[in-house]
Scaffold this active site. Structure first.
Site, mmCIF file in Angstrom:
data_model
loop_
_atom_site.group_PDB
_atom_site.id
_atom_site.type_symbol
_atom_site.label_atom_id
_atom_site.label_comp_id
_atom_site.label_asym_id
_atom_site.label_seq_id
_atom_site.Cartn_x
_atom_site.Cartn_y
_atom_site.Cartn_z
ATOM 1 N N THR A 27 0.818 -1.212 0.000
ATOM 2 C CA THR A 27 0.000 0.000 0.000
ATOM 3 C C THR A 27 0.854 1.265 0.000
ATOM 4 O OG1 THR A 27 -0.167 0.034 2.418
ATOM 5 C CG2 THR A 27 -1.853 -1.200 1.224
ATOM 6 N N ASP A 28 0.209 2.363 -0.354
ATOM 7 C CA ASP A 28 0.882 3.664 -0.317
ATOM 8 C C ASP A 28 0.392 4.440 0.907
ATOM 9 O OD1 ASP A 28 -1.634 4.665 -0.993
ATOM 10 O OD2 ASP A 28 -1.104 5.053 -3.079
ATOM 11 N N LEU A 29 0.736 5.701 0.994
ATOM 12 C CA LEU A 29 0.369 6.508 2.164
ATOM 13 C C LEU A 29 -1.134 6.675 2.339
ATOM 14 C CD1 LEU A 29 3.099 9.289 2.026
ATOM 15 C CD2 LEU A 29 2.946 7.360 3.596
ATOM 16 N N SER A 30 -1.889 6.498 1.271
ATOM 17 C CA SER A 30 -3.341 6.645 1.379
ATOM 18 C C SER A 30 -4.027 5.340 1.806
ATOM 19 C CB SER A 30 -3.932 7.140 0.055
ATOM 20 O OG SER A 30 -3.795 6.149 -0.947
#
Length: 149
Positions: A27-30
């Site tokens: 996953t990314d920061l969001s």
């Protein structure tokens, strides 16, 4: 078949179904799966689909015959996957040519398509130039080939 063998996925008719769980690292920061990770999921699914079909890419590479390389890919992202989602990458062989295989892939969460791609995997010699796939590979693919229009 031993339960652990399911790591390679399974064939359901001509479709290969490959399970993927979304981990934090995907996953990314969001909190959603980073777009490039869908490519990783699809690559793993294609590799295991070929392995289960009886295609030994490693042996071909080690023998100096060649290997598959993605020549072209058209991908469309439709909905996000999130941490802990259980996904399935569904792969289907659409067309086989002398030196390439065309594969359609969908990343699914349940019945929802999250991403889909059309992939052309070309068989290339160690020099990087296209070459004919081994004849026995084409024979193995014939029973998996999509017969639609």
């Amino acid at each position: 078949m031993a339960p652990d063998a399911t790591i390679e996925g399974r064939f359901d008719g001509i479709e290969h179904r490959f399970p993927v769980r979304v981990y934090f690292e995907d996953t990314d920061l969001s909190g959603v799966v980073y777009h490039a990770n869908y490519l990783r999921f699809m690559e793993r699914a294609r590799s295991d689909m070929l392995r289960l079909a009886g295609i030994d890419q490693r042996a071909a590479h080690e023998a100096g015959e060649g290997a598959y390389a993605v020549r072209d890919m058209a991908i469309r992202w439709l909905a996000p996957a999130r941490l802990d989602d259980m996904l399935v990458v569904v792969s289907k062989l659409m067309k086989i040519r002398a030196a390439a295989a065309l594969i359609h892939q969908r990343v699914m969460r349940g019945q929802t398509i999250l991403a889909q791609a059309d992939v052309e995997a070309a068989f290339v010699a160690p020099s990087g130039r296209p070459r004919r796939q081994p004849t026995d590979w084409i024979t193995k693919f014939e029973h998996l080939l999509w017969k639609g229009h």
